[in-house]
Design an enzyme around this catalytic site. Sequence first.
Site, PDB file in Angstrom:
ATOM      1  N   ASP A  82      -6.780   0.368  -7.589  1.00  0.00           N
ATOM      2  CA  ASP A  82      -6.452  -0.728  -6.659  1.00  0.00           C
ATOM      3  C   ASP A  82      -7.509  -1.809  -6.849  1.00  0.00           C
ATOM      4  OD1 ASP A  82      -5.261  -2.204  -4.670  1.00  0.00           O
ATOM      5  OD2 ASP A  82      -6.169  -1.079  -3.032  1.00  0.00           O
ATOM      6  N   GLU A  87     -10.512  -3.134   1.142  1.00  0.00           N
ATOM      7  CA  GLU A  87     -10.279  -3.274   2.586  1.00  0.00           C
ATOM      8  C   GLU A  87      -9.903  -1.959   3.269  1.00  0.00           C
ATOM      9  OE1 GLU A  87      -7.729  -3.177   0.082  1.00  0.00           O
ATOM     10  OE2 GLU A  87      -6.924  -2.721   2.043  1.00  0.00           O
ATOM     11  N   ASP A 133     -15.822   1.096  -4.695  1.00  0.00           N
ATOM     12  CA  ASP A 133     -15.638  -0.357  -4.771  1.00  0.00           C
ATOM     13  C   ASP A 133     -16.980  -1.018  -5.082  1.00  0.00           C
ATOM     14  OD1 ASP A 133     -13.238  -2.448  -3.597  1.00  0.00           O
ATOM     15  OD2 ASP A 133     -15.262  -3.265  -3.916  1.00  0.00           O
ATOM     16  N   HIS A 168       0.812  -1.223   0.000  1.00  0.00           N
ATOM     17  CA  HIS A 168       0.000   0.000   0.000  1.00  0.00           C
ATOM     18  C   HIS A 168       0.847   1.275   0.000  1.00  0.00           C
ATOM     19  CE1 HIS A 168      -3.125  -2.967   1.276  1.00  0.00           C
ATOM     20  NE2 HIS A 168      -3.756  -2.303   0.349  1.00  0.00           N
TER      21      HIS A 168
HETATM   22  N1  SAM Z   1      -5.486  -3.168  -1.560  1.00  0.00           N
HETATM   23  C1  SAM Z   1      -6.223  -4.384  -1.636  1.00  0.00           C
HETATM   24  C2  SAM Z   1      -5.945  -5.275  -0.438  1.00  0.00           C
HETATM   25  O1  SAM Z   1      -5.081  -4.962   0.372  1.00  0.00           O
HETATM   26  O2  SAM Z   1      -6.583  -6.269  -0.279  1.00  0.00           O
HETATM   27  C3  SAM Z   1      -6.019  -5.102  -2.898  1.00  0.00           C
HETATM   28  C4  SAM Z   1      -7.061  -4.945  -3.922  1.00  0.00           C
HETATM   29  S1  SAM Z   1      -8.723  -4.630  -3.426  1.00  0.00           S
HETATM   30  C5  SAM Z   1      -9.216  -5.870  -2.343  1.00  0.00           C
HETATM   31  C6  SAM Z   1      -9.524  -4.946  -4.956  1.00  0.00           C
HETATM   32  C7  SAM Z   1     -10.947  -4.468  -4.977  1.00  0.00           C
HETATM   33  O3  SAM Z   1     -11.344  -4.187  -6.325  1.00  0.00           O
HETATM   34  C8  SAM Z   1     -11.959  -5.472  -4.433  1.00  0.00           C
HETATM   35  O4  SAM Z   1     -12.470  -5.018  -3.215  1.00  0.00           O
HETATM   36  C9  SAM Z   1     -13.040  -5.548  -5.538  1.00  0.00           C
HETATM   37  O5  SAM Z   1     -14.363  -5.589  -5.027  1.00  0.00           O
HETATM   38  C10 SAM Z   1     -12.768  -4.266  -6.311  1.00  0.00           C
HETATM   39  N2  SAM Z   1     -13.299  -4.247  -7.683  1.00  0.00           N
HETATM   40  C11 SAM Z   1     -13.185  -5.184  -8.637  1.00  0.00           C
HETATM   41  N3  SAM Z   1     -13.840  -4.806  -9.756  1.00  0.00           N
HETATM   42  C12 SAM Z   1     -14.368  -3.575  -9.503  1.00  0.00           C
HETATM   43  C13 SAM Z   1     -15.164  -2.657 -10.250  1.00  0.00           C
HETATM   44  N4  SAM Z   1     -15.565  -2.939 -11.499  1.00  0.00           N
HETATM   45  N5  SAM Z   1     -15.506  -1.485  -9.668  1.00  0.00           N
HETATM   46  C14 SAM Z   1     -15.124  -1.200  -8.398  1.00  0.00           C
HETATM   47  N6  SAM Z   1     -14.399  -2.037  -7.638  1.00  0.00           N
HETATM   48  C15 SAM Z   1     -14.019  -3.213  -8.174  1.00  0.00           C
END
Ligand code: SAM
Length: 296
Positions: free
Chosen positions: A161, A91, A111, A67
């Site tokens: 992200d 998250e 998200d 991050h």
């Molecule tokens: N920084 C994060 C971590 O530490 O876990 C890594 C990536 S984060 C979890 C990725 C996010 O992208 C997920 O929560 C997912 O729901 C979101 N995501 C995927 N496709 C998306 C979209 N079309 N629009 C918005 N969010 C999206």
Amino acid sequence: MPKTEHYQWYTEQFAPTELHAHAIDETYFAGRTQFQSVAVLRTAVFGKMLVLDGDTQSSQADEKIYHESLVHPALASVAKRGEVLILGGGEGATLREVLRAPGVRRCTMVDIDGQVVELAKRFLPEWSDGAFDDARARVIIGDALTFLKEDRDRYDVVISDLTEPLADSPSFPLFNGEVFADVKLRLAPRGVYVLQASTAGFHNMALHAKMARSLLRFFGHVRSFYAHVPAFDNDWAFIACSDDVDVAATDPARIDAYVGGLRGENFFYDAETHRRLFALPLYLRRELAKDGDVFA
Ligand code: SAM
């Protein structure tokens, strides 16, 4: 050899012929949301982990490497950082890092998966560390694709992200020329677009190179950088894009002044780490220079 049979294992499949396994101490949640499969685990070596569609997203032990790398090189390099937009970021750790920076008036996070956000608040509160309650945070549960089409604001930094753009992932529609052009429209003058951009190992850098080649059609400066993230068992890449700002060339004195102005202490990033992040090995530079596949 120590005995391993009493453990349950989380096995991440990197490729059809490559598995990486983590012993599980506890499973907090395992199931499916409307958009993806989710597991929140505690592993023996890396502590708590978020896993989406079988891919490790971050671990308690080293999420700051990921991050801080995603957020601070871009934020350190821009003249203004009043408005920041995060696409994805579930998250809340990317939001946390942005809100540590001086001069941020508002950080919008979009998200698609409200359940991931709620699970993270419940089981992984260390990741957001209060950021969801910060008055400068605007959290929108919705598709970033739709948001980019409808929003009319401008942002000093846009941070992608998102999960990996694999064919069946909700992030896949966000990797194409039309979306890169939409992001460019949302950038303020001298703004920077930074993306988490897949793996940079010599054996699995093809997707990263495809992203970088695609972005070069839209931005004057497209700079790859990477950090080794032990929980990913991989080198993890990022890309900083701008027409005006070459993030790779940011003055070290400027970076140290920026880091000195952050709320709390960094774990990973400072001017020396910045130099290391952007110093790419020859095999990666060669891959990036090749003609090849692009996102249409
Ligand atoms: N920084 C994060 C971590 O530490 O876990 C890594 C990536 S984060 C979890 C990725 C996010 O992208 C997920 O929560 C997912 O729901 C979101 N995501 C995927 N496709 C998306 C979209 N079309 N629009 C918005 N969010 C999206």
